[in-house]
Design a protein around this motif. Structure first.
Motif, PDB file in Angstrom:
ATOM      1  N   VAL A   1       0.867  -1.174   0.000  1.00 55.89           N
ATOM      2  CA  VAL A   1       0.000   0.000   0.000  1.00 55.89           C
ATOM      3  C   VAL A   1       0.901   1.220   0.000  1.00 55.89           C
ATOM      4  CG1 VAL A   1      -0.220   0.018   2.546  1.00 55.89           C
ATOM      5  CG2 VAL A   1      -1.890   1.244   1.125  1.00 55.89           C
ATOM      6  N   ALA A   2       0.599   2.189  -0.868  1.00 53.17           N
ATOM      7  CA  ALA A   2       1.450   3.372  -1.026  1.00 53.17           C
ATOM      8  C   ALA A   2       0.632   4.646  -0.880  1.00 53.17           C
ATOM      9  CB  ALA A   2       2.145   3.348  -2.385  1.00 53.17           C
ATOM     10  N   PHE A   3       1.296   5.690  -0.377  1.00 52.41           N
ATOM     11  CA  PHE A   3       0.667   6.988  -0.142  1.00 52.41           C
ATOM     12  C   PHE A   3       1.522   8.091  -0.761  1.00 52.41           C
ATOM     13  CE2 PHE A   3      -0.499   4.186   3.301  1.00 52.41           C
ATOM     14  CZ  PHE A   3      -1.836   4.456   3.566  1.00 52.41           C
ATOM     15  N   GLY A   4       0.871   9.082  -1.391  1.00 49.35           N
ATOM     16  CA  GLY A   4       1.619  10.190  -1.965  1.00 49.35           C
ATOM     17  C   GLY A   4       0.742  11.393  -2.248  1.00 49.35           C
ATOM     18  N   ASP A   5       1.399  12.492  -2.645  1.00 46.49           N
ATOM     19  CA  ASP A   5       0.638  13.722  -2.882  1.00 46.49           C
ATOM     20  C   ASP A   5       1.084  14.527  -4.103  1.00 46.49           C
ATOM     21  OD1 ASP A   5       3.097  14.565  -1.441  1.00 46.49           O
ATOM     22  OD2 ASP A   5       2.145  16.539  -1.440  1.00 46.49           O
ATOM     23  N   MET A   6       2.284  14.221  -4.648  1.00 48.23           N
ATOM     24  CA  MET A   6       2.804  15.039  -5.736  1.00 48.23           C
ATOM     25  C   MET A   6       3.214  14.172  -6.924  1.00 48.23           C
ATOM     26  SD  MET A   6       2.547  18.287  -5.118  1.00 48.23           S
ATOM     27  CE  MET A   6       3.768  19.168  -6.113  1.00 48.23           C
ATOM     28  N   PRO A   7       3.431  14.796  -8.100  1.00 47.29           N
ATOM     29  CA  PRO A   7       3.737  14.007  -9.298  1.00 47.29           C
ATOM     30  C   PRO A   7       4.927  13.061  -9.175  1.00 47.29           C
ATOM     31  CG  PRO A   7       3.072  16.192  -9.949  1.00 47.29           C
ATOM     32  CD  PRO A   7       3.171  16.219  -8.442  1.00 47.29           C
TER      33      PRO A   7
ATOM     34  N   MET B   1      -3.428  11.754  -1.039  1.00 47.29           N
ATOM     35  CA  MET B   1      -3.885  12.564   0.087  1.00 47.29           C
ATOM     36  C   MET B   1      -4.964  13.551  -0.391  1.00 47.29           C
ATOM     37  SD  MET B   1      -1.912  10.988   2.034  1.00 47.29           S
ATOM     38  CE  MET B   1      -2.384  11.773   3.582  1.00 47.29           C
ATOM     39  N   ALA B   2      -5.804  13.980   0.518  1.00 47.04           N
ATOM     40  CA  ALA B   2      -6.854  14.941   0.157  1.00 47.04           C
ATOM     41  C   ALA B   2      -6.255  16.231  -0.377  1.00 47.04           C
ATOM     42  CB  ALA B   2      -7.730  15.227   1.369  1.00 47.04           C
ATOM     43  N   ASN B   3      -5.033  16.528   0.027  1.00 50.76           N
ATOM     44  CA  ASN B   3      -4.341  17.739  -0.418  1.00 50.76           C
ATOM     45  C   ASN B   3      -3.475  17.504  -1.653  1.00 50.76           C
ATOM     46  OD1 ASN B   3      -2.987  16.390   2.104  1.00 50.76           O
ATOM     47  ND2 ASN B   3      -1.287  17.170   0.881  1.00 50.76           N
ATOM     48  N   ALA B   4      -3.598  16.344  -2.290  1.00 48.23           N
ATOM     49  CA  ALA B   4      -2.704  15.962  -3.388  1.00 48.23           C
ATOM     50  C   ALA B   4      -2.925  16.788  -4.648  1.00 48.23           C
ATOM     51  CB  ALA B   4      -2.868  14.481  -3.703  1.00 48.23           C
ATOM     52  N   HIS B   5      -1.884  16.826  -5.479  1.00 48.52           N
ATOM     53  CA  HIS B   5      -1.954  17.431  -6.810  1.00 48.52           C
ATOM     54  C   HIS B   5      -3.035  16.695  -7.609  1.00 48.52           C
ATOM     55  CE1 HIS B   5      -0.620  18.456 -10.921  1.00 48.52           C
ATOM     56  NE2 HIS B   5      -0.035  19.502 -10.372  1.00 48.52           N
ATOM     57  N   PRO B   6      -3.782  17.402  -8.476  1.00 48.90           N
ATOM     58  CA  PRO B   6      -4.871  16.752  -9.224  1.00 48.90           C
ATOM     59  C   PRO B   6      -4.437  15.516 -10.010  1.00 48.90           C
ATOM     60  CG  PRO B   6      -5.007  19.135  -9.454  1.00 48.90           C
ATOM     61  CD  PRO B   6      -3.738  18.852  -8.720  1.00 48.90           C
ATOM     62  N   THR B   7      -3.226  15.507 -10.558  1.00 53.46           N
ATOM     63  CA  THR B   7      -2.786  14.334 -11.308  1.00 53.46           C
ATOM     64  C   THR B   7      -2.640  13.114 -10.411  1.00 53.46           C
ATOM     65  OG1 THR B   7      -0.460  14.981 -11.027  1.00 53.46           O
ATOM     66  CG2 THR B   7      -1.576  15.709 -13.042  1.00 53.46           C
ATOM     67  N   VAL B   8      -2.282  13.337  -9.180  1.00 49.36           N
ATOM     68  CA  VAL B   8      -2.128  12.235  -8.227  1.00 49.36           C
ATOM     69  C   VAL B   8      -3.494  11.704  -7.817  1.00 49.36           C
ATOM     70  CG1 VAL B   8      -1.205  11.576  -5.969  1.00 49.36           C
ATOM     71  CG2 VAL B   8       0.061  13.163  -7.429  1.00 49.36           C
ATOM     72  N   ARG B   9      -4.410  12.595  -7.564  1.00 47.39           N
ATOM     73  CA  ARG B   9      -5.764  12.163  -7.193  1.00 47.39           C
ATOM     74  C   ARG B   9      -6.425  11.384  -8.321  1.00 47.39           C
ATOM     75  NH1 ARG B   9      -8.668  16.645  -3.429  1.00 47.39           N
ATOM     76  NH2 ARG B   9     -10.393  15.267  -3.960  1.00 47.39           N
ATOM     77  N   ALA B  10      -6.083  11.726  -9.560  1.00 46.34           N
ATOM     78  CA  ALA B  10      -6.688  11.041 -10.704  1.00 46.34           C
ATOM     79  C   ALA B  10      -6.193   9.612 -10.846  1.00 46.34           C
ATOM     80  CB  ALA B  10      -6.412  11.822 -11.987  1.00 46.34           C
ATOM     81  N   VAL B  11      -4.969   9.341 -10.410  1.00 45.40           N
ATOM     82  CA  VAL B  11      -4.360   8.030 -10.592  1.00 45.40           C
ATOM     83  C   VAL B  11      -4.648   7.082  -9.435  1.00 45.40           C
ATOM     84  CG1 VAL B  11      -2.105   6.873 -10.561  1.00 45.40           C
ATOM     85  CG2 VAL B  11      -2.540   8.719 -12.186  1.00 45.40           C
ATOM     86  N   ALA B  12      -4.693   7.608  -8.224  1.00 44.14           N
ATOM     87  CA  ALA B  12      -4.796   6.757  -7.038  1.00 44.14           C
ATOM     88  C   ALA B  12      -6.137   6.036  -6.962  1.00 44.14           C
ATOM     89  CB  ALA B  12      -4.586   7.600  -5.782  1.00 44.14           C
ATOM     90  N   ASP B  13      -6.112   4.859  -6.333  1.00 39.51           N
ATOM     91  CA  ASP B  13      -7.330   4.075  -6.138  1.00 39.51           C
ATOM     92  C   ASP B  13      -8.259   4.702  -5.106  1.00 39.51           C
ATOM     93  OD1 ASP B  13      -6.164   1.925  -7.715  1.00 39.51           O
ATOM     94  OD2 ASP B  13      -4.942   1.482  -5.954  1.00 39.51           O
ATOM     95  N   HIS B  14      -7.648   5.330  -4.088  1.00 42.62           N
ATOM     96  CA  HIS B  14      -8.414   5.816  -2.936  1.00 42.62           C
ATOM     97  C   HIS B  14      -7.905   7.190  -2.524  1.00 42.62           C
ATOM     98  CE1 HIS B  14      -9.767   1.637  -2.556  1.00 42.62           C
ATOM     99  NE2 HIS B  14      -8.497   1.279  -2.591  1.00 42.62           N
ATOM    100  N   LEU B  15      -8.702   7.849  -1.696  1.00 48.21           N
ATOM    101  CA  LEU B  15      -8.350   9.162  -1.170  1.00 48.21           C
ATOM    102  C   LEU B  15      -8.209   9.070   0.348  1.00 48.21           C
ATOM    103  CD1 LEU B  15      -7.974  12.085  -2.293  1.00 48.21           C
ATOM    104  CD2 LEU B  15     -10.320  12.532  -1.536  1.00 48.21           C
ATOM    105  N   ALA B  16      -7.061   9.498   0.856  1.00 47.00           N
ATOM    106  CA  ALA B  16      -6.817   9.548   2.294  1.00 47.00           C
ATOM    107  C   ALA B  16      -7.121  10.954   2.803  1.00 47.00           C
ATOM    108  CB  ALA B  16      -5.366   9.191   2.598  1.00 47.00           C
ATOM    109  N   PRO B  17      -7.417  11.108   4.076  1.00 47.86           N
ATOM    110  CA  PRO B  17      -7.614  12.455   4.622  1.00 47.86           C
ATOM    111  C   PRO B  17      -6.369  13.321   4.456  1.00 47.86           C
ATOM    112  CG  PRO B  17      -8.451  10.792   6.146  1.00 47.86           C
ATOM    113  CD  PRO B  17      -7.706  10.052   5.077  1.00 47.86           C
TER     114      PRO B  17
END
Length: 271
Positions: free
Chosen positions: A215-221, A236-252
């Motif tokens: 399981v991996a967590f990140g916020d930037m490209p 992360m909820a504060n992540a760059h839009p490209t990261v949010r688009a790729v990730a399976d889930h959203l963390a607080p």
């Protein structure tokens, strides 16, 4: 309903992800990391940070004692306080890429992260005080490449960040990997094939862990390859839009112990 098996390895970025807004491991996050360490679950820090920015965080790495620094350029043995492996940029490639960027984006200036520390060109203006120390080696780039360079930094003071990132990536081509983890006009350049993901894959294999068990967590490209590789990925909820688009889930949000919240749920830890 049968609960899915818990991951066997946790990989997490630091700034904007595991750390709070002050760049610290909160008490709650530290408790979760300690609980996972007690269970024998390795937590690997995967960061763009150089080794020299990690000293106050080594106690949080856990019993396995490994961290991936400089966007995959270094695997660091924490217990021994030494570099275990290095994936450096070949000098001839570094010099050629820099020449391309100077031609395509005049005014670009450079700094390097080496296994021995930071060095910069005279006009490269760092944003952090640690890089402004009077003893930082300063010279033209071609005089700074003696030793293993794990990251080339390109900066321009007169361009907007995202257009600059895109033009550097296009000019650099496939000879290197370009990415960014800040909001400024700064591009981080690694050797071809070197990302957090490719280095993490090697570390995981050595531990007998497959991608599906991570399981991996990140916020930037610079986290994108790692999130795409891992079996379970959280932006992360504060992540760059490209990261949010790729990730399976959203963390607080990272300043709300987002990683600790998710890990508590995945590993059924006491709240």
């Amino acid at each position: 309903m049968t609960r899915a098996p818990a991951p066997r390895l946790v990989a997490t970025d630091l700034d904007g992800t595991l750390l709070d807004a002050q760049g610290r491991v909160s008490a709650r996050t530290r408790a979760v990391l300690d609980a996972l360490d007690a269970r024998g679950v390795p937590v690997v820090f995967t960061t763009g940070r150089p080794i020299r920015w990690m000293e106050e965080l080594w106690d949080d790495v856990g019993g396995h004692g490994l961290a991936i620094c400089s966007n995959g350029g270094i695997v660091y043995d924490v217990a021994r306080r030494e570099v275990r492996t290095t994936r450096a940029i070949p000098v001839e490639v570094l010099v050629e890429v820099a020449a391309r960027l100077r031609a395509d984006l005049p005014g670009t200036v450079f700094a390097v992260e080496k296994t021995t520390g930071f060095a910069k060109e005279p006009d490269f203006m760092p944003r952090l005080a640690v890089n402004l120390a009077p003893d930082v080696p300063t010279a033209p780039l071609e005089d700074l490449v003696d030793g293993d360079v794990v990251k080339l930094l390109a900066r321009h003071e007169d361009h907007e960040p995202e257009p600059y990132w895109e033009r550097v990536a296009a000019a650099a081509g496939a000879d290197v990997v370009t990415t960014w983890s800040s909001t400024g006009t700064l591009v981080e350049i690694s050797a071809a094939g070197v990302t957090k993901a490719t280095t993490l894959a090697v570390v995981a294999e050595e531990m007998g862990v497959g991608a599906a068990e991570v399981v991996a967590f990140g916020d930037m490209p610079n986290d994108l390859p790692m999130l795409e590789w891992a079996g379970t990925a959280y932006a992360m909820a504060n992540a760059h839009p490209t990261v949010r688009a790729v990730a399976d889930h959203l963390a607080p949000h990272h300043d709300e112990d987002g990683v600790a919240t998710v890990l508590s749920e995945l590993f059924d830890l006491p709240r």
